[in-house]
Design an enzyme around this catalytic site. Structure first.
Site, PDB file in Angstrom:
ATOM      1  N   HIS A  27       0.850  -1.194   0.000  1.00  0.00           N
ATOM      2  CA  HIS A  27       0.000   0.000   0.000  1.00  0.00           C
ATOM      3  C   HIS A  27       0.885   1.243   0.000  1.00  0.00           C
ATOM      4  O   HIS A  27       1.303   1.708   1.066  1.00  0.00           O
ATOM      5  CB  HIS A  27      -0.901   0.005   1.239  1.00  0.00           C
ATOM      6  CG  HIS A  27      -1.808  -1.178   1.343  1.00  0.00           C
ATOM      7  ND1 HIS A  27      -1.351  -2.439   1.668  1.00  0.00           N
ATOM      8  CD2 HIS A  27      -3.148  -1.287   1.166  1.00  0.00           C
ATOM      9  CE1 HIS A  27      -2.375  -3.275   1.695  1.00  0.00           C
ATOM     10  NE2 HIS A  27      -3.469  -2.607   1.393  1.00  0.00           N
ATOM     11  N   HIS A  67      -2.104  -1.028   7.153  1.00  0.00           N
ATOM     12  CA  HIS A  67      -1.752  -1.266   5.756  1.00  0.00           C
ATOM     13  C   HIS A  67      -0.602  -0.366   5.306  1.00  0.00           C
ATOM     14  O   HIS A  67       0.071  -0.662   4.321  1.00  0.00           O
ATOM     15  CB  HIS A  67      -2.977  -1.050   4.854  1.00  0.00           C
ATOM     16  CG  HIS A  67      -3.631   0.285   5.033  1.00  0.00           C
ATOM     17  ND1 HIS A  67      -4.593   0.512   5.986  1.00  0.00           N
ATOM     18  CD2 HIS A  67      -3.466   1.459   4.373  1.00  0.00           C
ATOM     19  CE1 HIS A  67      -4.998   1.775   5.912  1.00  0.00           C
ATOM     20  NE2 HIS A  67      -4.319   2.363   4.948  1.00  0.00           N
ATOM     21  N   PRO A 116      -6.345  -5.067  10.993  1.00  0.00           N
ATOM     22  CA  PRO A 116      -7.805  -5.026  11.137  1.00  0.00           C
ATOM     23  C   PRO A 116      -8.194  -3.625  11.634  1.00  0.00           C
ATOM     24  O   PRO A 116      -7.851  -3.237  12.758  1.00  0.00           O
ATOM     25  CB  PRO A 116      -8.081  -6.100  12.192  1.00  0.00           C
ATOM     26  CG  PRO A 116      -6.904  -7.015  12.132  1.00  0.00           C
ATOM     27  CD  PRO A 116      -5.741  -6.125  11.822  1.00  0.00           C
ATOM     28  N   GLY A 157     -10.758   4.416   7.240  1.00  0.00           N
ATOM     29  CA  GLY A 157     -11.299   3.103   7.560  1.00  0.00           C
ATOM     30  C   GLY A 157     -11.326   2.830   9.048  1.00  0.00           C
ATOM     31  O   GLY A 157     -12.273   2.223   9.567  1.00  0.00           O
ATOM     32  N   ASN A 186      -7.721  11.357   3.763  1.00  0.00           N
ATOM     33  CA  ASN A 186      -7.340  11.438   2.353  1.00  0.00           C
ATOM     34  C   ASN A 186      -8.495  11.181   1.393  1.00  0.00           C
ATOM     35  O   ASN A 186      -8.308  11.179   0.174  1.00  0.00           O
ATOM     36  CB  ASN A 186      -6.166  10.489   2.054  1.00  0.00           C
ATOM     37  CG  ASN A 186      -6.509   9.019   2.246  1.00  0.00           C
ATOM     38  OD1 ASN A 186      -7.616   8.572   1.969  1.00  0.00           O
ATOM     39  ND2 ASN A 186      -5.535   8.250   2.722  1.00  0.00           N
ATOM     40  N   ILE A 188     -10.091   8.624   0.456  1.00  0.00           N
ATOM     41  CA  ILE A 188     -10.062   7.468  -0.452  1.00  0.00           C
ATOM     42  C   ILE A 188     -10.065   6.159   0.341  1.00  0.00           C
ATOM     43  O   ILE A 188      -9.331   6.012   1.322  1.00  0.00           O
ATOM     44  CB  ILE A 188      -8.816   7.505  -1.369  1.00  0.00           C
ATOM     45  CG1 ILE A 188      -8.884   8.699  -2.329  1.00  0.00           C
ATOM     46  CG2 ILE A 188      -8.670   6.208  -2.161  1.00  0.00           C
ATOM     47  CD1 ILE A 188      -9.992   8.626  -3.358  1.00  0.00           C
ATOM     48  N   HIS A 264      -4.107   3.013  -3.317  1.00  0.00           N
ATOM     49  CA  HIS A 264      -4.259   2.443  -1.975  1.00  0.00           C
ATOM     50  C   HIS A 264      -3.586   1.089  -1.819  1.00  0.00           C
ATOM     51  O   HIS A 264      -2.683   0.927  -1.016  1.00  0.00           O
ATOM     52  CB  HIS A 264      -5.746   2.317  -1.604  1.00  0.00           C
ATOM     53  CG  HIS A 264      -5.980   1.594  -0.317  1.00  0.00           C
ATOM     54  ND1 HIS A 264      -5.771   2.201   0.902  1.00  0.00           N
ATOM     55  CD2 HIS A 264      -6.359   0.327  -0.049  1.00  0.00           C
ATOM     56  CE1 HIS A 264      -6.034   1.325   1.863  1.00  0.00           C
ATOM     57  NE2 HIS A 264      -6.396   0.176   1.315  1.00  0.00           N
ATOM     58  N   GLU A 412     -18.284  -4.042  24.254  1.00  0.00           N
ATOM     59  CA  GLU A 412     -17.429  -5.229  24.293  1.00  0.00           C
ATOM     60  C   GLU A 412     -16.307  -5.185  23.263  1.00  0.00           C
ATOM     61  O   GLU A 412     -15.196  -5.661  23.531  1.00  0.00           O
ATOM     62  CB  GLU A 412     -18.255  -6.507  24.085  1.00  0.00           C
ATOM     63  CG  GLU A 412     -19.195  -6.843  25.214  1.00  0.00           C
ATOM     64  CD  GLU A 412     -20.591  -6.279  25.001  1.00  0.00           C
ATOM     65  OE1 GLU A 412     -21.511  -6.690  25.729  1.00  0.00           O
ATOM     66  OE2 GLU A 412     -20.748  -5.426  24.091  1.00  0.00           O
ATOM     67  N   PHE A 438     -21.361 -13.041  24.342  1.00  0.00           N
ATOM     68  CA  PHE A 438     -20.887 -11.785  23.763  1.00  0.00           C
ATOM     69  C   PHE A 438     -19.403 -11.810  23.421  1.00  0.00           C
ATOM     70  O   PHE A 438     -18.849 -10.787  22.996  1.00  0.00           O
ATOM     71  CB  PHE A 438     -21.217 -10.622  24.693  1.00  0.00           C
ATOM     72  CG  PHE A 438     -22.690 -10.487  24.978  1.00  0.00           C
ATOM     73  CD1 PHE A 438     -23.614 -10.565  23.949  1.00  0.00           C
ATOM     74  CD2 PHE A 438     -23.157 -10.325  26.273  1.00  0.00           C
ATOM     75  CE1 PHE A 438     -24.973 -10.469  24.200  1.00  0.00           C
ATOM     76  CE2 PHE A 438     -24.508 -10.227  26.531  1.00  0.00           C
ATOM     77  CZ  PHE A 438     -25.428 -10.301  25.501  1.00  0.00           C
ATOM     78  N   HIS A 474     -29.138 -15.662  24.368  1.00  0.00           N
ATOM     79  CA  HIS A 474     -28.145 -15.484  25.421  1.00  0.00           C
ATOM     80  C   HIS A 474     -27.482 -16.794  25.842  1.00  0.00           C
ATOM     81  O   HIS A 474     -26.649 -16.781  26.750  1.00  0.00           O
ATOM     82  CB  HIS A 474     -28.791 -14.828  26.642  1.00  0.00           C
ATOM     83  CG  HIS A 474     -28.969 -13.350  26.499  1.00  0.00           C
ATOM     84  ND1 HIS A 474     -29.632 -12.782  25.435  1.00  0.00           N
ATOM     85  CD2 HIS A 474     -28.548 -12.314  27.281  1.00  0.00           C
ATOM     86  CE1 HIS A 474     -29.631 -11.466  25.573  1.00  0.00           C
ATOM     87  NE2 HIS A 474     -28.974 -11.157  26.674  1.00  0.00           N
TER      88      HIS A 474
END
Length: 665
Positions: A27, A67, A116, A157, A186, A188, A264, A412, A438, A474
């Protein structure tokens, strides 16, 4: 930007481009756009020592936009970390120190594994929490033992992801003034202009969270970026708000692909790379070129860092004379050691009566907390149910950062990531808790904890359909098995109060993250005088009851279902079947044992009945083909817990019947 600054920034930019071109993967756009911002942080503000990347009081820099790893690798190389230029040439290659996204513990100077999106942002919030707690506990007048900033470089992101929103809300509430986020605005993403899906007023949102917000209109204006960071740092003394600096940049700046999605996630390509070199006046035929002046200037970080750490060490020596007991704790924090005798008060539970393992866990937490000030944690608004409050521990809150109890709110996603950040910071033993169902909200952060081998503890209660009336929404069914699928995560599901106590001992001494799965309902307490529970839990599985030296069948149970297996054994004895009962609180710990031990507990030639109130898929890999599993392979139902367990077959009679059927009797 003067000539030297321009040369340094261009060196960073082009090293990033060269890494991506060499690998034919990566990237390049974000490094080209954000290099001036990164340069400003690293050259003018970041207090760090490249020769000691683990210095406790260093500033933290988290590249949440993972990235853009080539940008970080360029900075680490140029400022003197143990990352030779040859490693940049091996970007994204097998065995290199420059993987596609930054990996904690793999590359010197990388503070967190990121990629992530949103996770790095949220982990940085945890780092800022850790800084505040440790500073409140250890700092004394004239002795700022813990006093550092946490800087984040985040992308569009990152700010779209929900985990960052939760973490930003928490940080604003907690007034974490030493947290500064530089937002690479940016416009993008991979699909094109952010206007396709992201048109909100980001500055307004962060102001509503309680952040100090600024913007820099020109991402190449180093002076304006510096002024914004200085104003952000001043917030520490004026209200304590965390800071967001929105920096308007241009992705792929200076390349033919500027302001396009093509900049990118793919190399510029030979022609575009050549044009980019021409734009910057950079040698066309010298990839990985570093001018001597830029290397000398950026390499000054080594001497500055050494001086800063030496001054801190000198202060620490004086601190040791005046505050010897506190200084011992600080030394323990530096080295990641637990306090001497930290487990001396862990209770041993009497076999009379029944105790929910969540209740036992709560008692253990409080027994440990008195001797281990590093133990800090909380819940996603469920502490009264998860039993994770430290009695008399106080609340971690604005104006009172010495509290042991963190109130994460119904967040959470952010809780799990913040716990990771606290663990990565060092000096703390952090935990976060919620209901097992959860854990699905937390899974990305749990996976990263395992990838980083972070010493994060995740406390999950209400661990089966035994939850009862709340019904299938639950009642966890697949969660336990799905957590076991994560490499490097140790899952422990104790069967009683004494196993729960030992599970905590394992959790605090284990390298890497641990997940505890605890019951809501009461379960009988095993007699520690009859059973070597402590050793058994440490080994992940052990023989609890043995009907004969060579049993006809082995009944294996985890958690509350162990007691169903125990009650099934005498029913089988009446039918002439010799049953062994095995407690298996942790697959991971058990699988680490020598083959001889595992075969002694689970003989290969003996049929096995496994009993667990969760998905049965996967059990055969542990207990072999000559087995049957009493499990829950569909969703639960709303009913009192005892009734739900009985209706799903978790009764001694049903387990005995399954064993007899397996044996053909």
């Amino acid at each position: 930007m003067n000539d030297l600054e321009r040369q340094c920034v261009t060196t960073i930019r082009m090293l990033a481009v060269d890494q991506v071109e060499q690998a034919k993967s990566g990237h390049p756009g974000a490094p080209l756009g954000m290099a001036p911002t990164a340069y400003t942080i690293w050259d003018r503000f970041l207090r760090h020592n490249p020769r000691d990347p683990r210095w406790l009081n260093r500033d933290r820099f988290v590249l949440s936009a993972g990235h853009a790893s080539a940008l970080l690798y360029a900075l680490l190389h140029l400022t003197g970390y143990d990352l030779p230029l040859d490693e940049l040439r091996r970007f994204r290659q097998w065995g290199s120190k420059t993987p596609g996204h930054p990996e904690y513990g793999h590359t010197p100077g990388v503070e967190a594994t990121t990629g992530p999106l949103g996770q790095g942002f949220a982990m940085a919030v945890g780092m800022a929490i850790a800084e505040r707690y440790l500073a409140e506990r250890y700092n004394r007048p004239g002795f700022p033992v813990i006093d550092h900033m946490t800087y984040v470089l985040a992308s569009d992101g990152d700010l779209m992801e929900g985990v960052a929103s939760e973490a930003a809300s928490l940080a604003g509430h907690l007034a974490l003034g030493k947290l500064v986020v530089l937002y690479d605005d940016n416009h993008i993403t991979i699909e094109g202009d952010t206007a396709l899906a992201f048109t909100e007023d980001v500055e307004g949102r962060f102001r509503a969270y309680g952040w100090h917000v600024q913007h820099v209109d020109d991402g190449n204006d180093v002076g304006a970026i510096q002024a914004a960071i200085e104003a952000a740092r001043a917030e520490v003394d004026h209200g304590g708000r965390p800071s967001l600096v929105r920096v308007r940049t241009h992705i792929g700046f200076g390349s033919p692909k500027q302001d396009s999605a093509a900049a990118h996630g793919e190399p510029l390509g030979p022609e575009a790379a050549r044009a980019t070199r021409e734009f910057y006046g950079w040698p066309a035929d010298q990839p990985f070129y570093v001018p001597a002046e830029a290397r000398r200037h950026l390499g000054g970080a080594v001497e500055r860092g050494a001086r800063a750490q030496a001054a801190w060490e000198e202060m620490l020596a004086r601190y040791r004379e005046q505050y010897p007991e506190l200084s011992q704790e600080v030394e323990g924090a530096r080295e990641g050691r637990l306090s001497d005798g930290w487990d001396a008060d862990i209770p041993r539970f009497s076999p009379t009566g029944s105790v929910a393992t969540r209740e036992a866990s709560g008692k253990v937490i409080n027994a440990i907390a008195g001797r281990l000030p590093a133990l800090v944690g909380g819940a996603g608004d469920l502490a009264p149910s998860t039993k994770t409050l430290v009695d008399e521990g106080g609340d971690f809150a604005p104006g009172g950062y010495s509290g042991r109890n963190l109130h994460f709110g119904v967040r959470e996603h952010a809780m799990a990531a913040a716990v990771n950040g606290m663990a990565l910071h060092g000096g703390l033993v952090p935990y976060g808790s919620t209901f097992l169902i959860f854990s699905d909200y937390m899974r990305p952060a749990i996976r990263l904890a395992a990838l980083m081998r972070a010493r994060s503890i995740f406390v999950f209660t209400h661990d089966s359909i035994g939850v009862g009336e709340d019904g299938p929404t639950h009642q966890p069914v697949e969660q336990l098995m799905s957590l076991r699928l994560i490499p490097g995560l140790t899952v422990i599901r104790p069967a009683d109060a004494n196993e729960a106590a030992e599970a905590w001992r394992v959790a605090l001494t284990r390298e890497g993250p641990v997940a505890l799965a605890l019951t809501r309902q009461k379960v009988p307490t095993l007699d520690p005088a009859r059973h070597d529970v402590a050793e058994g839990v440490r080994r992940g599985g052990y023989v609890l009851e043995d009907g004969a030296p060579r049993p006809d069948v082995v009944l294996v149970g985890t958690g509350s279902e162990l007691h169903v297996a125990l009650e099934a054994a005498p029913l089988l004895a009446r039918r002439g079947v010799r049953a062994r009962v095995v407690s298996l609180p942790s697959w991971e710990l058990f699988q680490e044992q020598p083959d001889e031990y595992r075969r002694a507990v689970l003989p290969q030639d003996t049929p096995v009945v496994a009993v667990e109130a969760g998905r049965g898929l996967g059990w055969s890999s542990l207990v072999g083909c000559r087995s049957t599993v009493v499990a829950v392979d569909r969703f639960g139902a709303s009913a009192p817990g005892d009734m739900a367990m009985a209706e799903y077959g978790f009764t001694p009679t049903h387990v005995a019947e399954r064993a007899l059927a397996l044996l053909g009797r």
